[in-house]
Design a protein around this motif. Structure first.
Motif, PDB file in Angstrom:
ATOM      1  N   ASP A 454     -43.389 -22.063  34.050  1.00 18.78           N
ATOM      2  CA  ASP A 454     -43.478 -22.923  32.876  1.00 18.78           C
ATOM      3  C   ASP A 454     -44.663 -23.852  33.105  1.00 18.78           C
ATOM      4  N   MET A 455     -45.772 -23.606  32.406  1.00 19.47           N
ATOM      5  CA  MET A 455     -47.007 -24.335  32.677  1.00 19.47           C
ATOM      6  C   MET A 455     -46.890 -25.814  32.302  1.00 19.47           C
ATOM      7  N   HIS A 456     -46.086 -26.139  31.302  1.00 21.84           N
ATOM      8  CA  HIS A 456     -45.893 -27.547  30.955  1.00 21.84           C
ATOM      9  C   HIS A 456     -45.113 -28.262  32.047  1.00 21.84           C
ATOM     10  N   LYS A 457     -44.089 -27.614  32.573  1.00 28.20           N
ATOM     11  CA  LYS A 457     -43.319 -28.217  33.656  1.00 28.20           C
ATOM     12  C   LYS A 457     -44.180 -28.367  34.910  1.00 28.20           C
ATOM     13  N   LEU A 458     -45.013 -27.367  35.186  1.00 28.96           N
ATOM     14  CA  LEU A 458     -45.921 -27.446  36.325  1.00 28.96           C
ATOM     15  C   LEU A 458     -46.861 -28.631  36.187  1.00 28.96           C
ATOM     16  N   LEU A 459     -47.472 -28.788  35.017  1.00 25.55           N
ATOM     17  CA  LEU A 459     -48.423 -29.880  34.822  1.00 25.55           C
ATOM     18  C   LEU A 459     -47.717 -31.234  34.870  1.00 25.55           C
ATOM     19  N   SER A 460     -46.520 -31.310  34.331  1.00 21.57           N
ATOM     20  CA  SER A 460     -45.763 -32.555  34.384  1.00 21.57           C
ATOM     21  C   SER A 460     -45.476 -32.952  35.833  1.00 21.57           C
ATOM     22  N   GLY A 461     -45.049 -31.987  36.656  1.00 23.74           N
ATOM     23  CA  GLY A 461     -44.801 -32.268  38.067  1.00 23.74           C
ATOM     24  C   GLY A 461     -46.068 -32.657  38.800  1.00 23.74           C
ATOM     25  N   TYR A 462     -47.178 -32.005  38.469  1.00 24.08           N
ATOM     26  CA  TYR A 462     -48.472 -32.308  39.085  1.00 24.08           C
ATOM     27  C   TYR A 462     -48.896 -33.736  38.738  1.00 24.08           C
ATOM     28  N   LEU A 463     -48.774 -34.103  37.450  1.00 25.24           N
ATOM     29  CA  LEU A 463     -49.150 -35.445  37.010  1.00 25.24           C
ATOM     30  C   LEU A 463     -48.341 -36.522  37.730  1.00 25.24           C
ATOM     31  N   GLU A 464     -47.053 -36.278  37.860  1.00 25.38           N
ATOM     32  CA  GLU A 464     -46.189 -37.247  38.528  1.00 25.38           C
ATOM     33  C   GLU A 464     -46.640 -37.476  39.966  1.00 25.38           C
ATOM     34  N   ARG A 465     -46.919 -36.412  40.671  1.00 24.16           N
ATOM     35  CA  ARG A 465     -47.316 -36.543  42.076  1.00 24.16           C
ATOM     36  C   ARG A 465     -48.733 -37.081  42.213  1.00 24.16           C
ATOM     37  N   GLN A 466     -49.629 -36.681  41.296  1.00 25.12           N
ATOM     38  CA  GLN A 466     -50.987 -37.223  41.354  1.00 25.12           C
ATOM     39  C   GLN A 466     -50.978 -38.736  41.174  1.00 25.12           C
ATOM     40  N   SER A 467     -50.113 -39.242  40.310  1.00 26.99           N
ATOM     41  CA  SER A 467     -50.054 -40.686  40.062  1.00 26.99           C
ATOM     42  C   SER A 467     -49.580 -41.456  41.290  1.00 26.99           C
ATOM     43  N   GLU A 468     -48.846 -40.783  42.194  1.00 28.96           N
ATOM     44  CA  GLU A 468     -48.347 -41.446  43.395  1.00 28.96           C
ATOM     45  C   GLU A 468     -49.422 -41.581  44.472  1.00 28.96           C
TER      46      GLU A 468
END
Length: 477
Positions: A454-468
């Motif tokens: 699920d590319m949207h779920k992947l990007l959402s998880g990536y964004l969350e971790r990038q912000s950390e």
């Protein structure tokens, strides 16, 4: 290609006049280099970091014009697509605490960009290829309204006699299709590392940059997916090489060299050899004429900007107006975190210095054809690649990095006078990636294996971790 042009319409006389100026400027660069009149300044560091603007649905948001209007920051500029921007830094002397200063500056620019994106209802992400990108987003209606981009599209299609660009990538899965414009290029965003070097040694640094490309891209790969397909570890490489291809098929002529490529050999005596190859082998794409002195090299620089070697020499100017040479290392994608970006830069700078040796010695130890094969093996297989090295042995790139290249990078940073604490911190991030076998590409695949493709779920998880802000080898999937 960073400079704007005044028109996108050209005739035969424009091409002739541009070629004449290009010839004269190339000859002048040779004269200055041979006479020792180019800058000998010690290494200087810089970067270009490309990013994506996202809407609430995590799809590309074509808002870079509104973004730039709100930001008002000259260090940030528009890219080819309305959903891409480019962040730049002030050059810093590559010594002492330079790496820490670079990280602090990138962090500050990114925070400012994130805040500005929020004001226009968008988000910012740094990644090689956006997982939610679809072919429909790569339409000319999403092209940034600048004459240079319109002209680039028109001239590439002119050389192709109107034939569409063909995309074919064979990796873990296969992707094939056709595209009617150069917007494919905007699907690949990068972290481009600049290194200004003493002109008399620029050819040696250029060759060292070529050699370093394979381990660098293996370590920093972050682009496995395009249009939902799992392809290369660094899919940007075949994507960009096909995005502005001007020929190479029946009935269409072109020069002997591709405009996006690993290049066609080391340089032997002077970095000017690259610019002379540009003159001989590459048709002019954008024949804009400038009312500037030949010593500003306006035509040479514009022409060079339409030839995208993965390692590209650049001509610029010191504060006193003296022309200098920079090496632009273009192989890396947008990074998972700012600390990952600086770690990659530290690896590159350290290896460039340690591998900087006479051209004949490098060529004798690793043929250019081997360096080129190494690069594509590393782009396709990442940290699992096997490559040839200077000792004539074929080895796994993880073992090579751990046993030889990270220590070499430490030596190079020490020779530059880089603060030891910074060197240990950033090369420690590289070592952590290598030890765990996890770069951005591996993390993305781990995430989809666990949560589904699920590319949207992947990007959402990536964004969350990038912000950390943690480096990617510390991310959970």
């Amino acid at each position: 290609m960073g400079q704007e042009i005044e028109t996108h319409r050209f005739g035969k006389r424009d091409f002739e006049a541009f070629s004449d100026r290009l010839t004269r400027e190339t000859r002048m660069l040779r004269e200055l280099a041979d006479g020792g009149r180019l800058s000998s300044r010690a290494p200087v560091a810089g970067f270009e970091l490309e990013a994506w603007l996202l809407g609430p649905d995590l799809a590309p948001a074509p808002l870079n014009q509104a973004f730039l209007e709100h930001l008002g920051e000259p260090a940030v500029s528009a890219e080819l697509a309305l959903f891409n921007i480019e962040l730049n830094n002030e050059p810093v002397e590559l010594t002492g605490g330079a790496l820490g200063r670079l990280e602090a500056e990138i962090e500050a620019i990114c925070r400012q960009a994130q805040d500005t994106a929020k004001k226009i209802g968008a988000r910012l992400v740094i990644i090689g290829i956006l997982p939610t990108l679809a072919p429909k987003h790569l339409s000319v209606r999403y092209m940034t309204p600048m004459k240079r981009y319109r002209a680039l599209n028109e001239q590439v299609l002119r050389l192709r006699e109107g034939r569409p660009l063909r995309l074919k990538i064979v990796g873990r899965e296969h992707l094939a299709g056709e595209h009617g414009n150069v917007m494919l290029e905007s699907a690949a965003t990068s972290f481009q590392i600049h290194m200004q070097v003493p002109a008399e040694a620029a050819h040696q640094y250029y060759n060292a940059s070529i050699i370093a490309s394979a381990p660098l891209i293996a370590c920093g790969a972050n682009s496995p997916y395009l249009f939902g397909k799992d392809l290369w570890d660094e899919t940007r490489i075949p994507l960009f090489e096909q995005a502005v291809e001007t020929g190479g098929f029946e009935g269409v002529a072109r020069g002997p060299l591709r405009r996006v490529s690993f290049g066609n050999g080391y340089v032997r005596e002077s970095i000017v050899e690259c610019f002379e190859r540009n003159l001989r082998h590459y048709p002019v794409l954008l024949p804009m004429q400038f009312e500037t002195p030949e010593a500003r090299f306006s035509h040479l620089r514009l022409h060079n900007g339409t030839i995208w070697r993965w390692n590209r020499p650049l001509v610029g100017f010191d504060d006193d107006g003296n022309p200098h040479v920079r090496i632009e290392q273009r192989v890396l994608p947008g990074n998972p975190s700012v600390s990952d970006a600086i770690a990659n830069a530290a690896l590159f700078y350290g290896l460039a210095v340690s591998l900087c040796m006479p051209p004949d010695e490098l060529a004798d130890r690793l043929a250019f054809a081997c360096a080129k094969d190494n690069f594509y093996q590393a782009a396709r297989f990442g940290l699992d690649a096997r490559i040839d090295w200077l000792d004539g042995k074929r080895v796994g790139v993880r073992n090579l990095l751990e046993e030889k290249l990270i220590p070499l990078a430490y030596e190079g940073l020490d020779r530059l006078g880089i603060d030891g604490t910074d060197a240990r911190r950033y090369l420690g991030i590289v070592a952590g990636r290598v030890r765990l076998g996890r770069n951005g590409c591996v993390w993305q695949r781990e995430f989809t294996e666990r949560h589904g493709r699920d590319m949207h779920k992947l990007l959402s998880g990536y964004l969350e971790r990038q912000s950390e802000g943690a480096p990617v080898h510390e991310w959970t999937s």
